[in-house]
Scaffold this motif. Structure first.
Motif, PDB file in Angstrom:
ATOM      1  N   SER A  87       0.724  -1.153   0.063  1.00  0.00           N
ATOM      2  CA  SER A  87      -0.074  -0.024  -0.101  1.00  0.00           C
ATOM      3  C   SER A  87       0.772   1.346   0.013  1.00  0.00           C
ATOM      4  N   GLY A  88       1.847   1.169   0.787  1.00  0.00           N
ATOM      5  CA  GLY A  88       2.896   2.427   0.781  1.00  0.00           C
ATOM      6  C   GLY A  88       3.511   2.587  -0.402  1.00  0.00           C
ATOM      7  N   VAL A  89       3.999   1.620  -1.289  1.00  0.00           N
ATOM      8  CA  VAL A  89       4.433   1.912  -2.702  1.00  0.00           C
ATOM      9  C   VAL A  89       3.462   2.350  -3.464  1.00  0.00           C
ATOM     10  N   LEU A  90       2.345   1.692  -3.356  1.00  0.00           N
ATOM     11  CA  LEU A  90       1.305   2.257  -4.515  1.00  0.00           C
ATOM     12  C   LEU A  90       0.579   3.640  -4.319  1.00  0.00           C
ATOM     13  N   PHE A  91       0.751   3.863  -2.885  1.00  0.00           N
ATOM     14  CA  PHE A  91       0.306   5.359  -2.553  1.00  0.00           C
ATOM     15  C   PHE A  91       1.166   6.284  -2.956  1.00  0.00           C
ATOM     16  N   ILE A  92       2.424   6.147  -2.763  1.00  0.00           N
ATOM     17  CA  ILE A  92       3.152   7.207  -3.082  1.00  0.00           C
ATOM     18  C   ILE A  92       3.451   7.000  -4.812  1.00  0.00           C
ATOM     19  N   SER A  93       3.515   6.246  -5.456  1.00  0.00           N
ATOM     20  CA  SER A  93       3.723   6.233  -6.806  1.00  0.00           C
ATOM     21  C   SER A  93       2.592   7.024  -7.814  1.00  0.00           C
ATOM     22  N   ILE A 177      -6.285  12.751 -18.388  1.00  0.00           N
ATOM     23  CA  ILE A 177      -7.581  12.794 -17.639  1.00  0.00           C
ATOM     24  C   ILE A 177      -7.772  11.202 -17.414  1.00  0.00           C
ATOM     25  N   LEU A 178      -7.359  10.228 -18.388  1.00  0.00           N
ATOM     26  CA  LEU A 178      -7.557   8.940 -18.104  1.00  0.00           C
ATOM     27  C   LEU A 178      -6.884   8.332 -16.910  1.00  0.00           C
ATOM     28  N   SER A 179      -5.514   9.081 -17.219  1.00  0.00           N
ATOM     29  CA  SER A 179      -4.452   8.742 -16.094  1.00  0.00           C
ATOM     30  C   SER A 179      -4.795   8.888 -14.689  1.00  0.00           C
ATOM     31  N   ILE A 180      -5.524  10.271 -14.504  1.00  0.00           N
ATOM     32  CA  ILE A 180      -5.894  10.582 -13.258  1.00  0.00           C
ATOM     33  C   ILE A 180      -6.836   9.615 -12.737  1.00  0.00           C
ATOM     34  N   VAL A 181      -7.983   9.127 -13.601  1.00  0.00           N
ATOM     35  CA  VAL A 181      -8.989   8.544 -13.282  1.00  0.00           C
ATOM     36  C   VAL A 181      -8.420   7.001 -12.821  1.00  0.00           C
ATOM     37  N   ILE A 182      -7.370   6.582 -13.752  1.00  0.00           N
ATOM     38  CA  ILE A 182      -6.906   5.165 -13.282  1.00  0.00           C
ATOM     39  C   ILE A 182      -6.281   5.340 -12.129  1.00  0.00           C
ATOM     40  N   SER A 183      -5.485   6.182 -11.900  1.00  0.00           N
ATOM     41  CA  SER A 183      -4.525   6.603 -10.509  1.00  0.00           C
ATOM     42  C   SER A 183      -5.538   6.715  -9.199  1.00  0.00           C
ATOM     43  N   VAL A 184      -6.561   7.403  -9.364  1.00  0.00           N
ATOM     44  CA  VAL A 184      -7.552   7.663  -8.511  1.00  0.00           C
ATOM     45  C   VAL A 184      -8.418   6.250  -7.974  1.00  0.00           C
ATOM     46  N   TRP A 185      -8.342   5.289  -8.921  1.00  0.00           N
ATOM     47  CA  TRP A 185      -9.250   3.981  -8.663  1.00  0.00           C
ATOM     48  C   TRP A 185      -8.041   3.341  -8.149  1.00  0.00           C
ATOM     49  N   VAL A 186      -6.725   3.190  -8.299  1.00  0.00           N
ATOM     50  CA  VAL A 186      -5.656   2.540  -7.678  1.00  0.00           C
ATOM     51  C   VAL A 186      -5.714   2.947  -6.267  1.00  0.00           C
ATOM     52  N   LEU A 187      -5.789   4.132  -6.018  1.00  0.00           N
ATOM     53  CA  LEU A 187      -5.717   4.725  -4.521  1.00  0.00           C
ATOM     54  C   LEU A 187      -6.863   4.616  -3.634  1.00  0.00           C
ATOM     55  N   PHE A 188      -7.966   4.473  -4.503  1.00  0.00           N
ATOM     56  CA  PHE A 188      -9.086   3.975  -3.927  1.00  0.00           C
ATOM     57  C   PHE A 188      -9.094   2.391  -3.306  1.00  0.00           C
ATOM     58  N   ASN A 189      -8.319   1.649  -4.020  1.00  0.00           N
ATOM     59  CA  ASN A 189      -8.182   0.176  -3.669  1.00  0.00           C
ATOM     60  C   ASN A 189      -7.104   0.154  -2.483  1.00  0.00           C
ATOM     61  N   ILE A 191      -6.635   2.484  -0.240  1.00  0.00           N
ATOM     62  CA  ILE A 191      -7.262   3.041   1.099  1.00  0.00           C
ATOM     63  C   ILE A 191      -8.295   1.801   1.486  1.00  0.00           C
ATOM     64  N   ARG A 192      -9.067   0.935   0.748  1.00  0.00           N
ATOM     65  CA  ARG A 192      -9.658   0.062   1.312  1.00  0.00           C
ATOM     66  C   ARG A 192      -8.952  -1.234   1.701  1.00  0.00           C
ATOM     67  N   ASN A 193      -8.040  -1.469   0.905  1.00  0.00           N
ATOM     68  CA  ASN A 193      -6.890  -2.771   1.516  1.00  0.00           C
ATOM     69  C   ASN A 193      -6.294  -2.293   2.850  1.00  0.00           C
ATOM     70  N   MET A 194      -6.051  -0.963   3.064  1.00  0.00           N
ATOM     71  CA  MET A 194      -5.493  -0.490   4.370  1.00  0.00           C
ATOM     72  C   MET A 194      -6.293  -0.593   5.500  1.00  0.00           C
ATOM     73  N   ARG A 195      -7.817  -0.191   5.180  1.00  0.00           N
ATOM     74  CA  ARG A 195      -8.908  -0.283   6.070  1.00  0.00           C
ATOM     75  C   ARG A 195      -9.280  -1.916   6.183  1.00  0.00           C
ATOM     76  N   ASP A 196      -9.132  -2.470   5.466  1.00  0.00           N
ATOM     77  CA  ASP A 196      -9.342  -3.990   6.003  1.00  0.00           C
ATOM     78  C   ASP A 196      -8.316  -4.482   6.948  1.00  0.00           C
ATOM     79  N   THR A 197      -6.912  -4.161   6.772  1.00  0.00           N
ATOM     80  CA  THR A 197      -5.821  -4.426   7.452  1.00  0.00           C
ATOM     81  C   THR A 197      -6.031  -3.775   8.770  1.00  0.00           C
TER      82      THR A 197
END
Ligand SMILES: [Zn+2]
Ligand SMILES: [Zn+2]
Ligand SMILES: [Zn+2]
Length: 290
Positions: A87-93, A177-189, A191-197
């Motif tokens: 999560s840390g790696v994906l969040f920063i990148s 714009i598409l890049s931002i949409v994809i990255s926001v979706w990555v960030l969303f996942n 955050i969801r994984n961090m919450r479950d952990t």
């Protein structure tokens, strides 16, 4: 047989890892050649997938290690550390990709839309084949794997559609714009994984366990008068632990325990500790941990 099965699981994880790793390299090179930041952010997502496959490949070996005096519950929780790292790696990148994409929106640069179309076709075909191959079972984790691959396919369909539009119209701004949409979706996942952990770390009752129903089932056993001090938590989100006190006048304690183990195993509770008290015992936990 059990040994064979885990060998198969290990083999399918290693195959998936190598396929993903090769594809990430193709994507990264393709993203640089076509100058498409949308494809680069998808490469980042797939890099995250590859890293998490590598972690579960490594952890599958580690989690087989039996419990020892240092880790008396065994090594299952090590997978949570893996999730935190990933999560840390994906969040920063992905934060970095969003920053770069905003720069692109302010000063757009040309992309090779035709090259993007070819890459997207390869992406749809490879991920689509994976989606068809995956086992569409009913278990929670099988559903999750299938949904994830469908998301991957959809990501590539979005790249394909965007690239086709950019062939016919001069709108290079669509790429960031598409890049931002994809990255926001990555960030969303992420955050969801961090919450479950976090929920597992906080020893919350696992989502898939209806505590009241479980207590009810134990109370329905013959000879059980009441239960108290019921604690249920999870080692890694998949295998759970329970401890409880049962008030019963029975002398067949072993058979009562076995019936409780059987109920617990219906809920993926792999480790149970039961304390059986005679009615009238003065147990302090009766009032502190109902
Ligand atoms: Zn993915
Ligand atoms: Zn307690
Ligand atoms: Zn008690």
């Amino acid at each position: 047989m059990a040994n064979n099965h885990s060998h198969d699981a290990e083999k399918s994880i290693s195959t998936a890892f190598w396929l993903n790793a090769v594809f990430v390299v193709i994507e990264a090179v393709g993203g640089l050649l076509t100058n498409s930041i949308a494809i680069l952010s998808d490469a980042l997502h797939d890099f995250g997938d590859t890293l998490s496959l590598a972690l579960s490949w490594f952890l599958q070996k580690k989690s087989k290690k039996a419990a020892d005096s240092k880790y008396t519950y065994g090594y299952k929780r090590f997978s949570l550390l893996g999730t935190v790292f990933l999560s840390g790696v994906l969040f920063i990148s992905s934060a970095w990709v969003i920053y770069a994409a905003i720069g692109r929106i302010c000063s757009p640069s040309e992309v090779d839309a035709k090259g993007m179309v070819w890459l997207a076709i390869v992406g749809v075909v490879i991920n689509g084949a994976a989606a068809l191959r995956v086992n569409r079972g009913h278990s929670l984790s099988e559903r999750a794997v299938f949904l994830h691959i469908m998301e991957d396919v959809l990501g590539w369909v979005a790249v394909l559609v965007t690239a086709i539009v950019m062939i016919f119209f001069d709108v290079p701004i669509l790429d960031p714009i598409l890049s931002i949409v994809i990255s926001v979706w990555v960030l969303f996942n992420v955050i969801r994984n961090m919450r479950d952990t976090g929920i597992v770390f906080l020893q919350a009752t696992p989502k898939d366990i209806p505590v009241d129903k479980l207590k009810e089932q134990i109370l329905e056993l013959p000879d059980v008068e009441s239960v108290h001090d019921v604690h249920i938590w999870s080692l890694d989100g998949d295998s759970h632990v329970m401890s409880l006190h049962v008030v019963s006048f029975t002398f067949k304690t072993q058979s009562l325990k076995q019936q409780i183990y059987d109920i617990a195993s219906q809920y993926h509770i792999s480790h149970v500790t039961v304390d059986i008290e005679k009615p009238g015992t003065n147990c302090t936990y009766k009032t502190t941990h109902k």
